[in-house]
Design a protein around this motif. Sequence first.
Motif, PDB file in Angstrom:
ATOM      1  N   ALA A   1       0.844  -1.211   0.000  1.00 15.17           N
ATOM      2  CA  ALA A   1       0.000   0.000   0.000  1.00 15.17           C
ATOM      3  C   ALA A   1       0.872   1.252   0.000  1.00 15.17           C
ATOM      4  CB  ALA A   1      -0.949  -0.003   1.197  1.00 15.17           C
ATOM      5  N   ASP A   2       1.893   1.252  -0.858  1.00 14.47           N
ATOM      6  CA  ASP A   2       2.813   2.377  -1.040  1.00 14.47           C
ATOM      7  C   ASP A   2       3.709   2.646   0.170  1.00 14.47           C
ATOM      8  OD1 ASP A   2       1.956   2.869  -3.652  1.00 14.47           O
ATOM      9  OD2 ASP A   2       0.266   4.075  -2.934  1.00 14.47           O
ATOM     10  N   GLN A   3       3.694   1.772   1.164  1.00 21.11           N
ATOM     11  CA  GLN A   3       4.631   1.884   2.284  1.00 21.11           C
ATOM     12  C   GLN A   3       5.853   1.017   1.989  1.00 21.11           C
ATOM     13  OE1 GLN A   3       2.565   0.601   5.806  1.00 21.11           O
ATOM     14  NE2 GLN A   3       0.945   2.137   5.602  1.00 21.11           N
TER      15      GLN A   3
ATOM     16  N   GLY B   1       9.574   2.312  12.110  1.00 17.68           N
ATOM     17  CA  GLY B   1       9.336   1.229  11.160  1.00 17.68           C
ATOM     18  C   GLY B   1       8.542   1.676   9.957  1.00 17.68           C
ATOM     19  N   GLY B   2       8.747   0.987   8.845  1.00 21.47           N
ATOM     20  CA  GLY B   2       8.113   1.405   7.604  1.00 21.47           C
ATOM     21  C   GLY B   2       6.683   0.945   7.442  1.00 21.47           C
ATOM     22  N   MET B   3       6.205   0.024   8.271  1.00 26.67           N
ATOM     23  CA  MET B   3       4.855  -0.526   8.112  1.00 26.67           C
ATOM     24  C   MET B   3       3.936   0.034   9.184  1.00 26.67           C
ATOM     25  SD  MET B   3       3.756  -4.510   7.717  1.00 26.67           S
ATOM     26  CE  MET B   3       2.101  -4.949   7.191  1.00 26.67           C
ATOM     27  N   ALA B   4       2.931   0.799   8.761  1.00 26.70           N
ATOM     28  CA  ALA B   4       1.978   1.404   9.682  1.00 26.70           C
ATOM     29  C   ALA B   4       0.648   0.661   9.621  1.00 26.70           C
ATOM     30  CB  ALA B   4       1.766   2.879   9.337  1.00 26.70           C
TER      31      ALA B   4
ATOM     32  N   THR C   1      -5.264  -3.863  11.369  1.00 29.34           N
ATOM     33  CA  THR C   1      -5.710  -3.832   9.976  1.00 29.34           C
ATOM     34  C   THR C   1      -4.673  -3.085   9.146  1.00 29.34           C
ATOM     35  OG1 THR C   1      -6.997  -1.799  10.336  1.00 29.34           O
ATOM     36  CG2 THR C   1      -8.153  -3.905  10.612  1.00 29.34           C
ATOM     37  N   HIS C   2      -4.635  -3.443   7.857  1.00 29.22           N
ATOM     38  CA  HIS C   2      -3.706  -2.796   6.926  1.00 29.22           C
ATOM     39  C   HIS C   2      -4.347  -2.836   5.546  1.00 29.22           C
ATOM     40  CE1 HIS C   2      -0.146  -2.205   4.364  1.00 29.22           C
ATOM     41  NE2 HIS C   2       0.401  -1.611   5.424  1.00 29.22           N
ATOM     42  N   PRO C   3      -4.280  -1.761   4.782  1.00 34.13           N
ATOM     43  CA  PRO C   3      -4.985  -1.728   3.491  1.00 34.13           C
ATOM     44  C   PRO C   3      -4.530  -2.776   2.486  1.00 34.13           C
ATOM     45  CG  PRO C   3      -3.560   0.211   3.783  1.00 34.13           C
ATOM     46  CD  PRO C   3      -3.651  -0.470   5.103  1.00 34.13           C
TER      47      PRO C   3
ATOM     48  N   ARG D   1       3.492   1.158  14.413  1.00 32.94           N
ATOM     49  CA  ARG D   1       4.434   0.982  13.318  1.00 32.94           C
ATOM     50  C   ARG D   1       5.336  -0.210  13.623  1.00 32.94           C
ATOM     51  NH1 ARG D   1       4.006   5.466  10.015  1.00 32.94           N
ATOM     52  NH2 ARG D   1       5.690   4.608   8.727  1.00 32.94           N
ATOM     53  N   PHE D   2       5.656  -0.941  12.562  1.00 30.74           N
ATOM     54  CA  PHE D   2       6.465  -2.142  12.709  1.00 30.74           C
ATOM     55  C   PHE D   2       7.677  -2.094  11.786  1.00 30.74           C
ATOM     56  CE2 PHE D   2       2.154  -3.814  13.655  1.00 30.74           C
ATOM     57  CZ  PHE D   2       2.382  -4.357  14.919  1.00 30.74           C
ATOM     58  N   ALA D   3       8.782  -2.635  12.265  1.00 31.59           N
ATOM     59  CA  ALA D   3       9.868  -3.102  11.406  1.00 31.59           C
ATOM     60  C   ALA D   3       9.651  -4.601  11.215  1.00 31.59           C
ATOM     61  CB  ALA D   3      11.216  -2.828  12.058  1.00 31.59           C
ATOM     62  N   LEU D   4      10.147  -5.148  10.124  1.00 31.14           N
ATOM     63  CA  LEU D   4       9.913  -6.555   9.810  1.00 31.14           C
ATOM     64  C   LEU D   4      11.207  -7.355   9.910  1.00 31.14           C
ATOM     65  CD1 LEU D   4       7.549  -6.208   6.698  1.00 31.14           C
ATOM     66  CD2 LEU D   4       6.915  -6.430   9.119  1.00 31.14           C
ATOM     67  N   ARG D   5      11.093  -8.583  10.405  1.00 34.91           N
ATOM     68  CA  ARG D   5      12.227  -9.501  10.438  1.00 34.91           C
ATOM     69  C   ARG D   5      12.329 -10.162   9.064  1.00 34.91           C
ATOM     70  NH1 ARG D   5      11.198 -13.388  15.371  1.00 34.91           N
ATOM     71  NH2 ARG D   5      13.187 -14.223  14.591  1.00 34.91           N
ATOM     72  N   PRO D   6      13.387  -9.930   8.315  1.00 40.24           N
ATOM     73  CA  PRO D   6      13.450 -10.418   6.921  1.00 40.24           C
ATOM     74  C   PRO D   6      13.282 -11.925   6.786  1.00 40.24           C
ATOM     75  CG  PRO D   6      15.215  -8.859   7.369  1.00 40.24           C
ATOM     76  CD  PRO D   6      14.574  -9.145   8.681  1.00 40.24           C
ATOM     77  N   GLU D   7      13.798 -12.717   7.762  1.00 46.48           N
ATOM     78  CA  GLU D   7      13.700 -14.173   7.654  1.00 46.48           C
ATOM     79  C   GLU D   7      12.289 -14.680   7.850  1.00 46.48           C
ATOM     80  OE1 GLU D   7      14.493 -13.348  12.040  1.00 46.48           O
ATOM     81  OE2 GLU D   7      15.048 -12.497  10.081  1.00 46.48           O
TER      82      GLU D   7
END
Length: 369
Positions: A265-267, A295-298, A316-318, A342-348
């Motif tokens: 969603a453009d994030q 973090g990049g995910m809201a 929820t997330h669009p 807001r979240f950062a994500l664990r790549p694995e």
Amino acid sequence: MNITLQGLTKTFPARGRRARGETTAVRDLSFTIPDGRLVGLLGPSGCGKSTTLNMICGLETPTAGRIFFGQEDVTTLPPELRGVGMVFQNYALYPHLSVLQNILFPLENLKGDKRPTRAEMQKRAREAAALVQIEDLLDRRPRELSGGQQQRVAIARALVKMPRVLLLDEPLSNLDARLRLQTREEICKIQKRTGITTLFVTHDQEEAMSISDFIVVMKEGVLMQQGAPQQVYDDPANLFVARFLGTPPINVFTGRVQGGRLLLADQEVLAVPGAPDGPVVAGIRPEGFEPDAGGGMACALSRVEVLGRDVSMVCTHPACQGDTLRAILRSGAGAPAQGTVRFALRPEKVFLFDPDTEARIPFDAAAAR
């Protein structure tokens, strides 16, 4: 003893006046069950698990393909000559016989040189009962037993023949949750004690992952993936496997890769080095979220569920394909009560898939952030 399936296929003819064509329950299935291991055959209802088990047992004849026990081709061998012990979903105990008589039944039906003496039958039956810890129930009838006790009788009856292979067809599905947990632990202990090559059929992925040395995941009669349970969970080959394994299930998003970045969603939520540009389906395990003000995910927080050792944040997330997503955090992680998180994500814990084929799209998780 290894069990090897080579190109196993089972097709059933159409039934009924209006039915047309054939139904393929198992299609070109090939894998090997290692000697002395407990292997979970896993998949949703109707995927061909029980049909595969019945072909290994000899109750069904393959339309094509071969079955080997060690080096011996048993594809056309009658069930009674295969040295297989089978435990059915409904246990199939004889209600008019005692526990001891139920366990003795397979031995009493042996013919010729294979039939033990009466004393040997009694000895083996009592040893099998002791192995599953029901030696004090031998005089009871099945109706006087709990579900877990009936299941143990069924296992003892399968073991008393000293089978080369033990086959279990969803043996825990009739038990309540607490008894399922206790009984699957007992099955694991029994298999370790006996060292018999065992195939455990279930649709419950948590059950399969908890006790199996090796799992085989099926969908619509086709092998999706095989390997050690944790390896399959951590490295799913396709979207179906990623969705099927995991409790809570994986969160699935519609997204795209642009310039080595994953966009939802453009994030811009994660660097995905090596992934080609284009639309993707992104799967994020619930444990893959890390609360991070930068973090990049809201996400919009709906509620927080305290689960004892863990906290579940329902958001929820669009871009999410479901109504909500779940992020699992350690208890005491300081989750907010409301608002935007807001979240950062664990790549694995992030997986990319092709939207059309659902095949995995690899990227360099070690270099991602």
